[in-house]
Design a protein around this motif. Sequence first.
Motif, PDB file in Angstrom:
ATOM      1  N   HIS A  26       0.935  -0.985  -0.158  1.00  0.00           N
ATOM      2  CA  HIS A  26       0.203   0.066   0.122  1.00  0.00           C
ATOM      3  C   HIS A  26       1.191   1.428  -0.115  1.00  0.00           C
ATOM      4  N   GLN A  27       1.607   1.254   0.951  1.00  0.00           N
ATOM      5  CA  GLN A  27       2.904   2.366   1.161  1.00  0.00           C
ATOM      6  C   GLN A  27       3.473   2.827  -0.266  1.00  0.00           C
ATOM      7  N   ALA A  28       4.565   1.632  -0.813  1.00  0.00           N
ATOM      8  CA  ALA A  28       5.044   1.687  -2.148  1.00  0.00           C
ATOM      9  C   ALA A  28       4.284   2.385  -3.472  1.00  0.00           C
ATOM     10  N   ALA A 318      23.014  11.137   4.519  1.00  0.00           N
ATOM     11  CA  ALA A 318      22.671  10.281   4.795  1.00  0.00           C
ATOM     12  C   ALA A 318      22.218   9.520   4.200  1.00  0.00           C
ATOM     13  N   LEU A 319      23.140   7.351   3.987  1.00  0.00           N
ATOM     14  CA  LEU A 319      22.808   6.311   3.182  1.00  0.00           C
ATOM     15  C   LEU A 319      21.734   5.491   3.710  1.00  0.00           C
ATOM     16  N   PRO A 320      20.978   5.442   3.444  1.00  0.00           N
ATOM     17  CA  PRO A 320      19.980   4.411   4.392  1.00  0.00           C
ATOM     18  C   PRO A 320      20.560   3.274   3.646  1.00  0.00           C
ATOM     19  N   CYS A 321      20.914   2.233   4.456  1.00  0.00           N
ATOM     20  CA  CYS A 321      21.386   0.691   3.304  1.00  0.00           C
ATOM     21  C   CYS A 321      20.657  -0.289   4.048  1.00  0.00           C
ATOM     22  N   ALA A 322      19.420  -0.498   5.143  1.00  0.00           N
ATOM     23  CA  ALA A 322      20.111  -1.612   5.550  1.00  0.00           C
ATOM     24  C   ALA A 322      18.492  -2.396   5.205  1.00  0.00           C
ATOM     25  N   THR A 323      17.129  -1.412   5.439  1.00  0.00           N
ATOM     26  CA  THR A 323      15.698  -2.642   5.506  1.00  0.00           C
ATOM     27  C   THR A 323      14.666  -1.379   5.646  1.00  0.00           C
ATOM     28  N   GLN A 324      13.417  -1.710   4.726  1.00  0.00           N
ATOM     29  CA  GLN A 324      12.446  -1.047   4.905  1.00  0.00           C
ATOM     30  C   GLN A 324      11.807   0.607   6.087  1.00  0.00           C
ATOM     31  N   ASN A 325      11.767   0.774   5.601  1.00  0.00           N
ATOM     32  CA  ASN A 325      10.985   1.690   6.583  1.00  0.00           C
ATOM     33  C   ASN A 325      11.688   1.662   8.446  1.00  0.00           C
ATOM     34  N   GLU A 326      12.986   1.992   8.245  1.00  0.00           N
ATOM     35  CA  GLU A 326      14.308   1.577   9.455  1.00  0.00           C
ATOM     36  C   GLU A 326      14.255   3.381   9.422  1.00  0.00           C
ATOM     37  N   LEU A 327      14.214   4.213   9.156  1.00  0.00           N
ATOM     38  CA  LEU A 327      14.249   5.660   8.996  1.00  0.00           C
ATOM     39  C   LEU A 327      12.882   6.508   8.979  1.00  0.00           C
ATOM     40  N   ASP A 328      12.552   6.710   9.960  1.00  0.00           N
ATOM     41  CA  ASP A 328      11.324   7.103  10.806  1.00  0.00           C
ATOM     42  C   ASP A 328      11.018   9.112  10.759  1.00  0.00           C
ATOM     43  N   GLU A 329       9.995   9.567  11.018  1.00  0.00           N
ATOM     44  CA  GLU A 329      10.412  10.930  11.209  1.00  0.00           C
ATOM     45  C   GLU A 329      10.973  11.559  12.018  1.00  0.00           C
ATOM     46  N   SER A 330      11.247  10.826  13.423  1.00  0.00           N
ATOM     47  CA  SER A 330      11.911  11.560  14.402  1.00  0.00           C
ATOM     48  C   SER A 330      13.385  11.318  13.773  1.00  0.00           C
ATOM     49  N   HIS A 331      13.598  10.962  12.859  1.00  0.00           N
ATOM     50  CA  HIS A 331      15.391  10.161  12.479  1.00  0.00           C
ATOM     51  C   HIS A 331      16.219  11.496  12.104  1.00  0.00           C
ATOM     52  N   ALA A 332      14.619  11.263  11.150  1.00  0.00           N
ATOM     53  CA  ALA A 332      14.254  12.360   9.182  1.00  0.00           C
ATOM     54  C   ALA A 332      15.053  14.041  10.745  1.00  0.00           C
ATOM     55  N   VAL A 343      20.015  13.401   1.157  1.00  0.00           N
ATOM     56  CA  VAL A 343      19.980  11.410   1.518  1.00  0.00           C
ATOM     57  C   VAL A 343      19.792  10.794   0.400  1.00  0.00           C
ATOM     58  N   ALA A 344      19.879   9.603   0.311  1.00  0.00           N
ATOM     59  CA  ALA A 344      19.789   8.732  -0.629  1.00  0.00           C
ATOM     60  C   ALA A 344      19.481   7.055  -0.151  1.00  0.00           C
ATOM     61  N   GLU A 345      18.856   6.704  -0.819  1.00  0.00           N
ATOM     62  CA  GLU A 345      18.209   5.315  -0.042  1.00  0.00           C
ATOM     63  C   GLU A 345      18.874   3.879  -0.835  1.00  0.00           C
ATOM     64  N   GLY A 346      20.185   3.641   0.413  1.00  0.00           N
ATOM     65  CA  GLY A 346      20.432   2.121  -0.760  1.00  0.00           C
ATOM     66  C   GLY A 346      19.349   0.883  -0.431  1.00  0.00           C
ATOM     67  N   ALA A 347      18.910   1.077  -0.106  1.00  0.00           N
ATOM     68  CA  ALA A 347      18.068  -0.146   0.822  1.00  0.00           C
ATOM     69  C   ALA A 347      16.645   0.451  -0.004  1.00  0.00           C
ATOM     70  N   ASN A 348      16.045  -0.655  -0.464  1.00  0.00           N
ATOM     71  CA  ASN A 348      14.462  -0.122  -0.668  1.00  0.00           C
ATOM     72  C   ASN A 348      13.384   0.630   0.060  1.00  0.00           C
ATOM     73  N   THR A 352      10.895   6.760   5.847  1.00  0.00           N
ATOM     74  CA  THR A 352       9.043   6.170   6.193  1.00  0.00           C
ATOM     75  C   THR A 352       8.360   7.554   5.151  1.00  0.00           C
ATOM     76  N   PRO A 353       7.332   7.851   4.887  1.00  0.00           N
ATOM     77  CA  PRO A 353       6.746   8.477   3.907  1.00  0.00           C
ATOM     78  C   PRO A 353       6.801   9.811   5.113  1.00  0.00           C
ATOM     79  N   GLU A 354       6.055  10.026   6.415  1.00  0.00           N
ATOM     80  CA  GLU A 354       6.885  11.255   7.127  1.00  0.00           C
ATOM     81  C   GLU A 354       7.968  11.612   7.894  1.00  0.00           C
ATOM     82  N   ALA A 355       8.970  10.426   6.967  1.00  0.00           N
ATOM     83  CA  ALA A 355      10.294  10.761   7.070  1.00  0.00           C
ATOM     84  C   ALA A 355      10.989  11.783   5.540  1.00  0.00           C
ATOM     85  N   ILE A 356       9.979  10.878   4.595  1.00  0.00           N
ATOM     86  CA  ILE A 356      10.431  11.850   3.429  1.00  0.00           C
ATOM     87  C   ILE A 356       9.969  13.356   3.862  1.00  0.00           C
ATOM     88  N   GLU A 357       8.883  13.164   3.718  1.00  0.00           N
ATOM     89  CA  GLU A 357       8.017  14.628   4.361  1.00  0.00           C
ATOM     90  C   GLU A 357       9.102  15.605   4.902  1.00  0.00           C
TER      91      GLU A 357
END
Length: 448
Positions: A26-28, A318-332, A343-348, A352-357
Amino acid sequence: MSDVDQKVSEYYSKLLKRNAGEPEFHQAVAEVLDSLKIVLEHDPHYADYGLIQRLCEPERQIIFRVPWVDDQGQVQVNRGFRVQFNSALGPYKGGLRFHPSVNLGIIKFLGFEQIFKNSLTGLPIGGGKGGSDFDPKGRSDQEIMRFCQSFMTELHRHIGEYRDVPAGDIGVGGREIGYLFGQYRRLTNEHESGVLTGKGLNWGGSLVRTEATGYGCVYLTEEMMKANGDSLQGAHVIVSGSGNVAIYAIEKAQQLGATVVGFSDSSGWVHTPEGVDVELLKQIKEVERGRVGDYVKHADNATFHEDGSVWDLEAAVALPCATQNELDESHAKNLVDKGVAYVAEGANMPCTPEAIEAFQKAGVHFVPGKAANAGGVATSALEMQQNATRDSWSFEYTDERLQEIMKNIFRATADTAAQYGHENDYVVGANIAGFKKVADAMLAQGVI
């Protein structure tokens, strides 16, 4: 609400009901549909012939039982998946993931993302994904071999170099690809080297494939920074994860003059203020299959932390390269406060949408995974080319091809965003650029 907004909203509501219990999928889809509203306002013909509905529905979903015998002689049963999502541009292409979190929704989200990622490479490959809820951690080589052989016993019916070409993903490295390919060869009585990518170098593999996703992410990041008057030279970088993608992102970032100040795994994170000893990290993770805490036992000026997050560090990139939804709004928000600019996403889909926003509101330059981590599948397609011609390219030549592909992906992303009035919105740019190529092919080929 405009007519386009209403139509997309109505379709998305139907998709949620039709695909219940699949939040990652759904998120994708939601992220892509949000960008496609912009396209449909400018180019309404993309709403013809049920194009959006067809794009969001896999062409084929395969679920199968995988029975195998462990070292204690006990029969274990896992579930296998292959989602063949879209073949308008070429044979399905996408990795296999072996991880206990795998379910149909995860595979569909990954396969859906793969459509646009593969389109962005400019190479003739469609989108697919597969895997199993099997956990290779703690299993012996013999157990992994028996599982892979059982998995391929069913999967081999559905793949082929002109039909569907799997590769590796989380939990599937060179060892697993070897076992899978051996079983495929045994069952088919054919040395069809183009049926899997990520193979060993002496039996059909390609140089740079191991490094490709991590290197590609860094090549695109450098291109993004150059477009905005910056460079990796002298920059501080955070990389989450310590698997294949993360290790080679760290390696390439430091080769280009950056200092990687932190990395992580599921057990915690490591602060490396003077940079990472890449060879030591490879020894710990690739040879000894250890945890990041083992790194600090042998490294100077490195500290291991179980509490907090690697995103607590200060860095420009920042290059998040681990797994989905690992970086949330508070981290962002924390990263923004610490001065992150890229920021460039190395993982898929690691953000999270809130982090991107939060990143976009703060003016951080953000590139989604479908663009930033396309280097792996791009080099897999180059491996397919070499297999088809019975050829083998040098590391330098293959790496040059990879660099050019990643530069082209960034240019297409940036140019498309500007064309549709969303300059520097690389999410919109990547989604629209990836979509249009697939959509044009689907319209040209009729309702199928």
